[in-house]
Design a protein around this motif. Structure first.
Motif, PDB file in Angstrom:
ATOM      1  N   GLY A 118      -7.544  -3.461   0.728  1.00 23.83           N
ATOM      2  CA  GLY A 118      -7.023  -3.356  -0.520  1.00 23.83           C
ATOM      3  C   GLY A 118      -5.887  -4.458  -0.706  1.00 23.83           C
ATOM      4  O   GLY A 118      -5.644  -5.184  -1.601  1.00 23.83           O
ATOM      5  N   ILE A 119      -4.772  -4.507   0.547  1.00 26.46           N
ATOM      6  CA  ILE A 119      -3.963  -5.588   0.403  1.00 26.46           C
ATOM      7  C   ILE A 119      -4.356  -6.835   0.175  1.00 26.46           C
ATOM      8  O   ILE A 119      -3.831  -8.014  -0.367  1.00 26.46           O
ATOM      9  CB  ILE A 119      -3.217  -5.366   1.840  1.00 26.46           C
ATOM     10  CG1 ILE A 119      -2.216  -4.040   1.518  1.00 26.46           C
ATOM     11  CG2 ILE A 119      -1.692  -6.484   1.619  1.00 26.46           C
ATOM     12  CD1 ILE A 119      -1.506  -3.520   2.790  1.00 26.46           C
TER      13      ILE A 119
ATOM     14  N   ILE B  23      -7.515  -8.195  -0.781  1.00 23.44           N
ATOM     15  CA  ILE B  23      -8.127  -8.551  -2.112  1.00 23.44           C
ATOM     16  C   ILE B  23      -7.059  -8.636  -3.123  1.00 23.44           C
ATOM     17  O   ILE B  23      -7.207  -9.566  -3.826  1.00 23.44           O
ATOM     18  CB  ILE B  23      -9.039  -7.214  -2.292  1.00 23.44           C
ATOM     19  CG1 ILE B  23     -10.199  -7.237  -1.227  1.00 23.44           C
ATOM     20  CG2 ILE B  23      -9.736  -7.620  -3.697  1.00 23.44           C
ATOM     21  CD1 ILE B  23     -11.285  -6.380  -1.662  1.00 23.44           C
ATOM     22  N   ALA B  24      -6.001  -7.496  -3.270  1.00 23.24           N
ATOM     23  CA  ALA B  24      -5.117  -7.783  -4.253  1.00 23.24           C
ATOM     24  C   ALA B  24      -4.152  -8.986  -4.144  1.00 23.24           C
ATOM     25  O   ALA B  24      -3.804  -9.560  -4.904  1.00 23.24           O
ATOM     26  CB  ALA B  24      -4.231  -6.477  -3.973  1.00 23.24           C
TER      27      ALA B  24
ATOM     28  N   LEU C 115       2.548  -5.106  -2.603  1.00 22.59           N
ATOM     29  CA  LEU C 115       1.329  -4.715  -2.407  1.00 22.59           C
ATOM     30  C   LEU C 115       1.198  -3.656  -0.975  1.00 22.59           C
ATOM     31  O   LEU C 115       0.595  -2.699  -0.845  1.00 22.59           O
ATOM     32  CB  LEU C 115       0.417  -6.042  -1.737  1.00 22.59           C
ATOM     33  CG  LEU C 115       0.228  -6.935  -3.086  1.00 22.59           C
ATOM     34  CD1 LEU C 115      -0.480  -8.176  -2.564  1.00 22.59           C
ATOM     35  CD2 LEU C 115      -0.260  -6.127  -4.152  1.00 22.59           C
TER      36      LEU C 115
ATOM     37  N   ALA D 202      -0.172   0.178  -1.255  1.00 15.92           N
ATOM     38  CA  ALA D 202      -1.131   0.380  -0.139  1.00 15.92           C
ATOM     39  C   ALA D 202      -0.797   1.775   0.653  1.00 15.92           C
ATOM     40  O   ALA D 202      -1.633   2.642   0.733  1.00 15.92           O
ATOM     41  CB  ALA D 202      -1.489  -0.616   0.710  1.00 15.92           C
TER      42      ALA D 202
ATOM     43  N   PHE E  38      -3.283   4.382  -0.536  1.00 15.60           N
ATOM     44  CA  PHE E  38      -4.525   4.533   0.456  1.00 15.60           C
ATOM     45  C   PHE E  38      -3.931   5.820   1.616  1.00 15.60           C
ATOM     46  O   PHE E  38      -4.786   6.527   1.955  1.00 15.60           O
ATOM     47  CB  PHE E  38      -4.961   3.262   1.006  1.00 15.60           C
ATOM     48  CG  PHE E  38      -5.565   2.384  -0.098  1.00 15.60           C
ATOM     49  CD1 PHE E  38      -6.743   2.508  -0.503  1.00 15.60           C
ATOM     50  CD2 PHE E  38      -4.782   1.152  -0.477  1.00 15.60           C
ATOM     51  CE1 PHE E  38      -7.385   1.846  -1.439  1.00 15.60           C
ATOM     52  CE2 PHE E  38      -5.352   0.287  -1.326  1.00 15.60           C
ATOM     53  CZ  PHE E  38      -6.567   0.746  -1.926  1.00 15.60           C
TER      54      PHE E  38
ATOM     55  N   VAL F 133      -9.361   0.528   4.895  1.00  8.86           N
ATOM     56  CA  VAL F 133      -9.366   0.646   3.360  1.00  8.86           C
ATOM     57  C   VAL F 133      -8.143   0.251   2.882  1.00  8.86           C
ATOM     58  O   VAL F 133      -8.131  -0.981   1.962  1.00  8.86           O
ATOM     59  CB  VAL F 133      -9.662   1.846   2.739  1.00  8.86           C
ATOM     60  CG1 VAL F 133      -9.779   1.764   1.129  1.00  8.86           C
ATOM     61  CG2 VAL F 133     -11.261   2.347   3.218  1.00  8.86           C
ATOM     62  N   GLY F 134      -6.894   0.390   3.488  1.00  8.13           N
ATOM     63  CA  GLY F 134      -5.774  -0.143   2.672  1.00  8.13           C
ATOM     64  C   GLY F 134      -5.531  -1.591   3.110  1.00  8.13           C
ATOM     65  O   GLY F 134      -5.018  -2.358   2.191  1.00  8.13           O
ATOM     66  N   THR F 135      -5.947  -1.929   4.293  1.00  6.62           N
ATOM     67  CA  THR F 135      -5.915  -3.389   4.826  1.00  6.62           C
ATOM     68  C   THR F 135      -6.582  -4.510   3.911  1.00  6.62           C
ATOM     69  O   THR F 135      -6.260  -5.274   3.385  1.00  6.62           O
ATOM     70  CB  THR F 135      -6.245  -3.503   6.198  1.00  6.62           C
ATOM     71  OG1 THR F 135      -5.460  -2.819   6.914  1.00  6.62           O
ATOM     72  CG2 THR F 135      -6.205  -4.943   6.612  1.00  6.62           C
TER      73      THR F 135
ATOM     74  N   ARG G 167      -8.330   5.261   6.253  1.00 10.07           N
ATOM     75  CA  ARG G 167      -7.045   5.025   5.475  1.00 10.07           C
ATOM     76  C   ARG G 167      -6.595   3.615   5.747  1.00 10.07           C
ATOM     77  O   ARG G 167      -6.358   2.761   4.797  1.00 10.07           O
ATOM     78  CB  ARG G 167      -6.561   6.096   5.310  1.00 10.07           C
ATOM     79  CG  ARG G 167      -6.548   7.553   4.718  1.00 10.07           C
ATOM     80  CD  ARG G 167      -5.445   8.338   4.356  1.00 10.07           C
ATOM     81  NE  ARG G 167      -6.067   9.511   3.804  1.00 10.07           N
ATOM     82  CZ  ARG G 167      -6.185   9.763   2.570  1.00 10.07           C
ATOM     83  NH1 ARG G 167      -6.106   8.920   1.626  1.00 10.07           N
ATOM     84  NH2 ARG G 167      -6.566  11.076   2.158  1.00 10.07           N
TER      85      ARG G 167
END
Length: 380
Positions: free
Chosen positions: A113-114, A116-117, A168, A172, A176, A109-111, A106
């Motif tokens: 996601g931050i 990329i977003a 963001l 996340a 996530f 993947v959260g990092t 988690r």
């Protein structure tokens, strides 16, 4: 004539009862249909045994048919589980991401996601800024470090882009890591505004004393402080922008480097210092300072991480970060040098004196006030 003879002759031994004139009418004398006794209710049309009409009440259910399937038994369904799970009570700030729903993947993947977003949103804001420049006639720069020729507009654009990291990080944490987004703010799962106000008062004092110490050291060593005054007409427009946007920019950096990174490491490790050191290194790497400036930014990150754990939240780091940036940008606005506001580069060694005073005053005062006011340091 004897009694039996009268009976055979048709004379009844008692007066006959008159039947009801209409269906549903009660029998006379309050008797039932089969003898004496109170009548319990009206007689249905068609006589006893006939179905009740719908206007007289609910229709009785049909009789059970042999061979018909019985209705299924009542199935109890548990309510759906909530999406987020809070951390256990008495949890330290850097460990708030370690909930019952934590999985090893988690934080990773959260990092991603931050990151990329943030890149996607930055590109979107850049395209929107280009459209606004065409409509409003604001000229854009052609070099890579600046987007607009006007330094005030360019500063505002950069501050807005950095501030976008706040939602963001919240998103996340919720999507996530499946924890309440407020856990990134503090052990109270929110920003403690009164405590933030106390931290701001201390930050103003610490930053002013730090600036005086730096200016005094520069003067004693024969170097000018480099401050000037360009007039109110030059100072006010950028200062208004600075006061409106810098607090969000500073808070965004704290949510990323002292919030997300620190708690991501805390989801794996009980020792908070690997997260503090890595967050400080990333914080220094994303700034453009060199020489003594690297030491200043790295030390700033360590102090902020330590205070976040010690006070149970980001209020103390946000207060000093925002105050320091407002003063730094404000000095550039007062000198009329907004073009160099985002230029970081090298710092003179004399700035270490101001840094030491600022860090010492703020760190000691925050610790004392937090203990006197019994600031919450563990989750409830």
């Amino acid at each position: 004539m004897t009694e039996p003879e009268r009976d055979r002759a048709g004379s009844p031994p008692w007066p006959p009862r008159e039947p009801p004139e209409e269906p549903g009418q009660a029998l006379p004398g309050g008797q039932g249909p089969y003898g004496a006794g109170p009548q319990q209710g009206p007689v249905p049309p068609g006589g006893y045994g006939a179905p009740w009409p719908s206007q007289w009440g609910a229709q009785a259910p049909p009789p059970y048919q042999w061979g018909a399937q019985a209705p299924p038994p009542y199935q109890w369904q548990a309510p759906p589980a909530p999406w987020t799970a809070p951390p256990p009570p008495q949890t330290r700030y850097d460990r708030l991401a370690r909930t019952a729903l934590h999985r090893w993947w988690r934080p990773i993947v959260g990092t991603l996601g931050i990151v990329i977003a943030f890149l996607v949103m930055s590109l979107g804001v850049g395209l929107l800024a280009g459209l606004v420049s065409v409509i409003a006639g604001i000229p854009m720069a052609v070099d890579g470090s600046r987007l607009f020729i006007d330094p005030v507009v360019d500063l505002g654009f950069h501050l807005i882009v950095i501030a976008l990291a706040i939602p963001l990080v919240f998103g996340a944490a919720w999507a996530f890591q499946r924890r309440p987004p407020g856990t990134v703010s503090s052990v109270a799962f929110r920003i403690r505004w009164r405590w933030l106000g106390w931290c701001l008062l201390v930050a103003v004092v610490a930053v002013v004393l730090g600036q005086l110490a730096e200016s005094g050291t520069l003067t004693l060593t024969g170097v000018g402080a480099g401050y000037g005054w360009a007039g109110w007409a030059v100072f006010l427009p950028p200062m208004i922008l600075i006061l409106l946007l810098v607090p969000f920019q500073a808070a965004a950096e704290e949510y990323v480097f002292r919030g997300w990174i620190l708690q991501s490491f805390g989801a794996y490790l009980r020792n908070p210092w690997p997260g503090v050191l890595l967050g400080s290194a990333a914080f220094a790497a994303l700034h453009g300072y060199t020489d003594w400036g690297i030491a200043y930014v790295f030390g700033f990150g360590i102090l902020m991480g330590w205070l976040a754990i010690l006070t149970g939240g980001l209020e103390a780091p946000i207060a000093l970060h925002a105050t320091n940036n407002v003063v730094a940008f404000g000095l550039a606005a007062a000198s009329g040098d907004m073009g160099g506001a985002l230029e970081q580069g090298a710092l003179p060694w004399q700035s270490i004196a101001g840094t030491a005073v600022q860090f010492a005053v703020y760190g000691v005062a925050i610790v004392i006030i937090a203990r006197k006011r019994a600031i919450q340091t563990l989750s409830g």
